[in-house]
Design a protein around this motif. Sequence first.
Motif, PDB file in Angstrom:
ATOM      1  N   GLY A  44       0.813  -1.217   0.000  1.00  0.00           N
ATOM      2  CA  GLY A  44       0.000   0.000   0.000  1.00  0.00           C
ATOM      3  C   GLY A  44       0.840   1.257   0.000  1.00  0.00           C
ATOM      4  N   GLY A  45       2.043   1.189  -0.588  1.00  0.00           N
ATOM      5  CA  GLY A  45       2.899   2.368  -0.688  1.00  0.00           C
ATOM      6  C   GLY A  45       3.733   2.623   0.542  1.00  0.00           C
ATOM      7  N   GLN A  98      10.138   8.829   4.568  1.00  0.00           N
ATOM      8  CA  GLN A  98       8.710   8.977   4.784  1.00  0.00           C
ATOM      9  C   GLN A  98       8.536  10.042   5.859  1.00  0.00           C
ATOM     10  N   GLN A  99       8.264  11.246   5.418  1.00  0.00           N
ATOM     11  CA  GLN A  99       8.283  12.397   6.310  1.00  0.00           C
ATOM     12  C   GLN A  99       7.347  12.186   7.488  1.00  0.00           C
ATOM     13  N   GLY A 100       7.878  12.471   8.687  1.00  0.00           N
ATOM     14  CA  GLY A 100       7.120  12.307   9.911  1.00  0.00           C
ATOM     15  C   GLY A 100       7.126  10.896  10.461  1.00  0.00           C
ATOM     16  N   GLN A 101       7.711   9.951   9.721  1.00  0.00           N
ATOM     17  CA  GLN A 101       7.719   8.562  10.164  1.00  0.00           C
ATOM     18  C   GLN A 101       9.129   8.003  10.306  1.00  0.00           C
ATOM     19  N   GLU A 112      25.275  -1.682   7.514  1.00  0.00           N
ATOM     20  CA  GLU A 112      24.879  -1.472   6.129  1.00  0.00           C
ATOM     21  C   GLU A 112      23.705  -0.509   6.006  1.00  0.00           C
ATOM     22  N   ARG A 113      22.858  -0.505   6.996  1.00  0.00           N
ATOM     23  CA  ARG A 113      21.630   0.273   6.905  1.00  0.00           C
ATOM     24  C   ARG A 113      21.285   0.849   8.277  1.00  0.00           C
ATOM     25  N   ILE A 114      20.808   2.094   8.284  1.00  0.00           N
ATOM     26  CA  ILE A 114      20.345   2.723   9.508  1.00  0.00           C
ATOM     27  C   ILE A 114      18.967   3.322   9.240  1.00  0.00           C
ATOM     28  N   VAL A 115      18.043   3.058  10.151  1.00  0.00           N
ATOM     29  CA  VAL A 115      16.698   3.606  10.050  1.00  0.00           C
ATOM     30  C   VAL A 115      16.508   4.605  11.189  1.00  0.00           C
ATOM     31  N   PHE A 116      16.244   5.869  10.825  1.00  0.00           N
ATOM     32  CA  PHE A 116      15.928   6.896  11.807  1.00  0.00           C
ATOM     33  C   PHE A 116      14.404   6.926  11.961  1.00  0.00           C
ATOM     34  N   VAL A 117      13.945   6.574  13.147  1.00  0.00           N
ATOM     35  CA  VAL A 117      12.515   6.523  13.425  1.00  0.00           C
ATOM     36  C   VAL A 117      12.108   7.819  14.110  1.00  0.00           C
ATOM     37  N   PHE A 118      11.115   8.503  13.577  1.00  0.00           N
ATOM     38  CA  PHE A 118      10.709   9.797  14.110  1.00  0.00           C
ATOM     39  C   PHE A 118       9.503   9.614  15.033  1.00  0.00           C
ATOM     40  N   THR A 119       9.771   9.607  16.317  1.00  0.00           N
ATOM     41  CA  THR A 119       8.742   9.395  17.329  1.00  0.00           C
ATOM     42  C   THR A 119       8.882  10.450  18.419  1.00  0.00           C
ATOM     43  N   ASP A 120       7.827  10.640  19.201  1.00  0.00           N
ATOM     44  CA  ASP A 120       7.935  11.555  20.325  1.00  0.00           C
ATOM     45  C   ASP A 120       8.659  10.865  21.479  1.00  0.00           C
ATOM     46  N   GLU A 121       8.876  11.596  22.560  1.00  0.00           N
ATOM     47  CA  GLU A 121       9.701  11.085  23.664  1.00  0.00           C
ATOM     48  C   GLU A 121       9.136   9.799  24.261  1.00  0.00           C
TER      49      GLU A 121
END
Length: 538
Positions: free
Chosen positions: A14-15, A195-198, A216-225
């Motif tokens: 679903g994108g 994925q802006q905001g995510q 090899e890969r890093i995922v920055f997760v955008f979450t509140d405290e």
Amino acid sequence: MRRSRLAHRFTDTGGALLLVTALAACGGTSTDADAHSAPSELRLAVGGESDEGYDPTLGWGRYGSPLFQSTLLVREPDLGVGTDLATSYQVSDDGLTWTVDLRTDAVFSDGEPVTPADVAYTFNTAATRGGLTDVTALEQAVAIDEDTVELRLSEPRSTFVNRLISLGIVPEHAHGDGYARRPVGSGPFKLVDWQQGQQLVVERNEDYYGEKPEFERIVFVFTDEDASLAAARAGEVEMAAVPSALATQDIAGMRLHAITSLDNRGISFPTVPAAGGTSPVGAPIGNDVTADRAIRRAVNTAVDRQRLVDGVLEGFGSPAAGPVDAAPWFEPGSRVADADTDAAAQLLERAGWSDTDDDGVREKAGMDASFTLLYPADDSLRQGLALSVVDMVAPAGIEIRTEGVGWDEIYQRQHADAVLFGWGSHDPTEMYNLYHSSLAGTESFNPGYYSGPTVDRHLDAAMAATDPDEATRQWRAAQLDEDDRGFSAPGDAAWAWLVNLEHTYFVDQCLDLGPAYVEPHGHGWPVTAGITSWRWDC
């Protein structure tokens, strides 16, 4: 032993980009070699999403490593200066020409070589785009030969070295519309998906000339405290940035990592009377109470900074004397004896502030020693500091009313009300911006319209110095000079600096972050400054 992510795949449903993670036990008596291997991916909940994207010519990277782009120089853990794309640099005796020799093995993530023309293009573009990277002193950048660029200034600028440290180099051939969302650079990682905001996904740049990152890969997760803390508890991230109020908890399989920073919190005071004036954008200027230096000095004297550290910061920080406490250009003499309400009361009494009606608030010429302190409504730490300061100064006879409001309202009222701000930079230019009279009312620089002729002279001399030691001497003198003049608490007390923060992170016990870097104010990803040295040690 903490669980380790050992296999990953990405599917498009679903994108949305969904991370499917296989977990295996790390440790125990397993004989499966895979159970002990390092994960190929890290997931980090450290904030730092850039709404404007990742274009250095517009300001990306000024508060830490640009990650996707290389810089000419780098800030070392001890705040010294090291080389990166540059192999060396020289500054002319008059301070106007910076000659930079470049390495010749660097390529951009699209395979094209990094050239002096790209470096010149980056600096010339940043100088004209009006972004947050201050290269206003640059007159022209010129590629001299196949491995040399000259940066020619219109006037000497001792802090220009910080532009070589913070400005990531972009490719002239690929720097167009959309670059900020799909940056091409020569840094250790390249952006794969945002994925802006995510979340934002980066992969190792296999063509990087420097030390290759282990992951090899890093995922920055955008979450509140709260969500970041929950993700750390659930084992869903290997690192989570948390405020000090949440840092006292225990999380299985993770350790608390507290990092010294230049990040600080302080109260800016309007230093001029209210006379009906307005700023260039029409905001009111002046406050008759805080314009009295005795009020400002009394607040500085009454506040118990160590109690703020112990109580509001849970011990993760230190008392602040000014905006640059952990930097080499800090003046130790600018510290003031605090936590003394009796001394604060005496300062006020001598200045004519007396409590004639016994209501607990001093008056002078029919005016109460009372003012408003603003803080961002969504910032619990600043709220805690503000409320604590109210209680600390009340026994001296000063009434502070606090208001938590949005930033738009703060920007409208910052010249007429006290504000609890946060600053902190590796670059002493920030000190110039906060105190030089020429910048009064420029965005949030010098919000209190402070003007000190002696301070201006020291700041100007520091900026124009061609000798680093002389620049440091002048920076320190602006805080407090040999005649006890300066912007700090023992002098004009233009601000009441309260605390220096330690940045606190929960980190997987198997993740070795290498040398600790002194971090600036917490925008961007300052914790990633040494990311190429991060290792999995289980």
